[in-house]
Design a protein around this motif. Structure first.
Motif, short mmCIF file in Angstrom:
data_model
loop_
_atom_site.label_atom_id
_atom_site.label_comp_id
_atom_site.label_asym_id
_atom_site.label_seq_id
_atom_site.Cartn_x
_atom_site.Cartn_y
_atom_site.Cartn_z
N THR A 23 -25.69 -56.93 20.12
CA THR A 23 -26.16 -58.32 20.02
C THR A 23 -25.10 -59.20 19.37
OG1 THR A 23 -28.44 -57.53 19.77
CG2 THR A 23 -28.00 -59.82 19.16
N SER B 278 -26.63 -61.83 22.54
CA SER B 278 -28.07 -61.60 22.70
C SER B 278 -28.31 -60.30 23.46
CB SER B 278 -28.73 -62.76 23.45
OG SER B 278 -28.25 -62.83 24.79
N ARG C 76 -31.90 -58.41 25.64
CA ARG C 76 -33.25 -58.74 26.11
C ARG C 76 -34.06 -57.48 26.37
NH1 ARG C 76 -33.93 -62.91 30.72
NH2 ARG C 76 -36.04 -62.71 29.86
N SER D 225 -36.48 -58.60 21.84
CA SER D 225 -35.35 -59.39 22.33
C SER D 225 -34.73 -60.07 21.11
CB SER D 225 -35.80 -60.44 23.34
OG SER D 225 -36.33 -59.82 24.49
N SER E 293 -31.23 -62.57 19.44
CA SER E 293 -30.07 -63.46 19.65
C SER E 293 -29.38 -63.69 18.32
CB SER E 293 -30.52 -64.80 20.24
OG SER E 293 -31.10 -64.63 21.51
#
Length: 337
Positions: free
Chosen positions: A264, A269, A271, A290, A292
C-alpha cells in the motif's frame, strides 16, 4: 609617550578657547574646520557651529534612524495583517476592516491618511476615508483577473515626492499589502466550501456502516469510527486508539497483512483483501479490507486509511447456497436413477 601611558586609557574632551576679538576670518574658519564642535558667544548669546564633517555624519545618522523607523512601521503593518489571519473564527469581512485600520500608521502622514478596500459589492474603509486627488491605488489580482482594489488617500495636500505626495517605499508597501490580501481573500473564500466538504466527510465517517480506521505509517491506530468499535467489540475509542491495526487481524493473517501494508505504501492503495479478523474477546469473523495512503501537502505519506466490511453473513449465505445446490443436485441425480 609618557603622556600616552598616563592618560591614554581615558576618554577625554579637550576644550580650546580663542578670543574672537583677536582672530581674523581665516583663523575662525580654521578653528571651525579643525574642531568637531565650536561654541561661540556672540552678542551675549551662545551658538553651536558644527564642522562640515560632523554635520554630514549627524545628518547621515539621522537619515538611517528615520529609514529604520519607516521600515519598522511597514513591518508592523504587514505583521499585523498576517496576525489577523491566525485569529480563530475570524471572518474575511473582519480581516479586511481591521486591515484598513492598520494601514494609515505605516504611511508618512498617518494623521491625514485614509484607506479603503473594495471587494465585489463590499467596501471597507477607515472612518476618515474620502476620495481626494492625492490618491494611491493598486489592484488585488487573483488567478486571472482583479478581485479587489486597495486605495490610500491623503486628506490634505503635502509636498511632492516620487509619486505625487507618496514615497516610492509606500508604493512598494501598498503592493506588498495587496499580495498579502490576495492570499488571504483566496484562502478565506476556499474555506467555506472546504468546511462544507469536511463536514460531509465527517458525517460519512460517523454514519458509515463499514469500519474506518486511520493509522500512522507504523500501523498504530490514531482514529476510527463507531462502526469499528462495534465490529470488534469495543465500547469506546480510548480502548482502541494506540493499538496496532494488526491486533484486529487473526494471527494467521498478520504476516500477509503486514506485507500488504508495505505494498500500500509503495503503490498508494490496495483493494479488497480478505482476512480473518478478531473481536476483543478473540472471536473470529471474515472481513474485506481496502486501504489507501494519506499524503501531506508536499506529497509525503503520513498515514493509512482502511475500510473494512464484515462479510461473515455473505459467506454464510454463500455456504448455505452451495449446500442447497449440492442437495438439489443429489436429489436430481437420485430421481434420475
Amino acid at each position: 609617550e609618557a603622556i600616552e601611558k598616563t592618560i591614554g586609557q581615558y576618554q577625554m574632551m579637550a576644550l580650546c578657547t580663542y578670543s574672537l576679538g583677536k582672530c581674523g576670518v581665516s583663523e575662525i574658519l580654521d578653528v571651525v574646520g579643525n574642531h568637531h564642535t565650536v561654541l561661540i558667544r556672540r552678542n551675549g548669546a551662545w551658538e553651536i557651529i558644527e564642522s562640515s564633517e560632523r554635520k554630514e555624519t549627524r545628518e547621515a545618522l539621522q537619515k538611517k534612524t528615520d529609514d529604520i523607523a519607516k521600515r519598522i512601521k511597514e513591518l508592523n503593518c504587514l505583521y499585523g495583517i498576517s496576525s489577523l489571519v491566525e485569529k480563530p473564527g475570524i471572518s474575511l469581512e473582519e480581516i479586511l476592516q481591521r486591515t484598513v485600520d492598520l494601514i494609515p500608521p505605516a504611511w508618512q502622514y498617518p494623521e491625514i491618511t485614509g484607506a479603503q478596500i473594495n471587494l465585489e459589492h463590499q467596501t471597507f474603509q477607515t472612518k476618515n476615508y474620502k476620495e481626494t486627488i492625492w490618491k494611491q491605488s493598486t489592484a488585488i489580482i487573483g488567478k486571472d483577473e482583479p478581485i479587489a482594489t486597495l486605495n490610500i488617500c491623503y486628506l490634505e495636500e503635502r509636498p511632492e515626492s516620487e509619486e505625487g505626495p507618496f514615497l516610492k517605499e509606500e508604493r512598494k508597501l501598498i503592493n506588498a499589502i495587496a499580495k498579502q490580501l490576495r492570499n488571504i481573500i483566496e484562502r478565506k473564500q476556499m474555506e467555506g466550501p472546504l468546511e462544507e466538504s469536511t463536514e460531509k466527510l465527517e458525517n460519512i465517517f460517523r454514519s458509515c456502516s463499514d469500519a474506518i480506521t486511520v493509522s500512522d505509517l507504523k500501523g498504530t491506530i490514531i482514529e476510527c469510527n463507531r462502526a469499528t468499535l462495534d465490529m470488534h467489540g469495543f465500547s469506546a475509542k480510548k480502548e482502541i486508539i494506540g493499538k496496532s491495526a494488526l491486533e484486529l487481524i487473526a494471527p494467521k493473517d498478520q504476516q500477509r497483512a503486514l506485507e500488504n501494508m508495505k505494498k500500500t505504501l509503495q503503490k498508494g492503495s490496495i483493494r479488497i483483501k480478505e482476512y480473518t479478523l478478531i473481536t476483543r474477546n478473540g472471536s473470529e469473523f471474515a472481513g474485506e479490507l481496502s486501504a489507501s495512503v494519506i499524503r501531506d501537502n508536499c506529497g509525503k505519506p503520513v498515514s493509512f486509511v482502511a475500510i473494512v466490511r464484515d462479510i461473515s453473513e455473505r459467506k454464510r449465505e454463500k455456504k448455505a447456497l452451495e449446500a442447497s445446490e449440492r442437495h438439489y443436485r443429489l436429489l436430481t441425480e437420485s430421481m434420475s436413477d
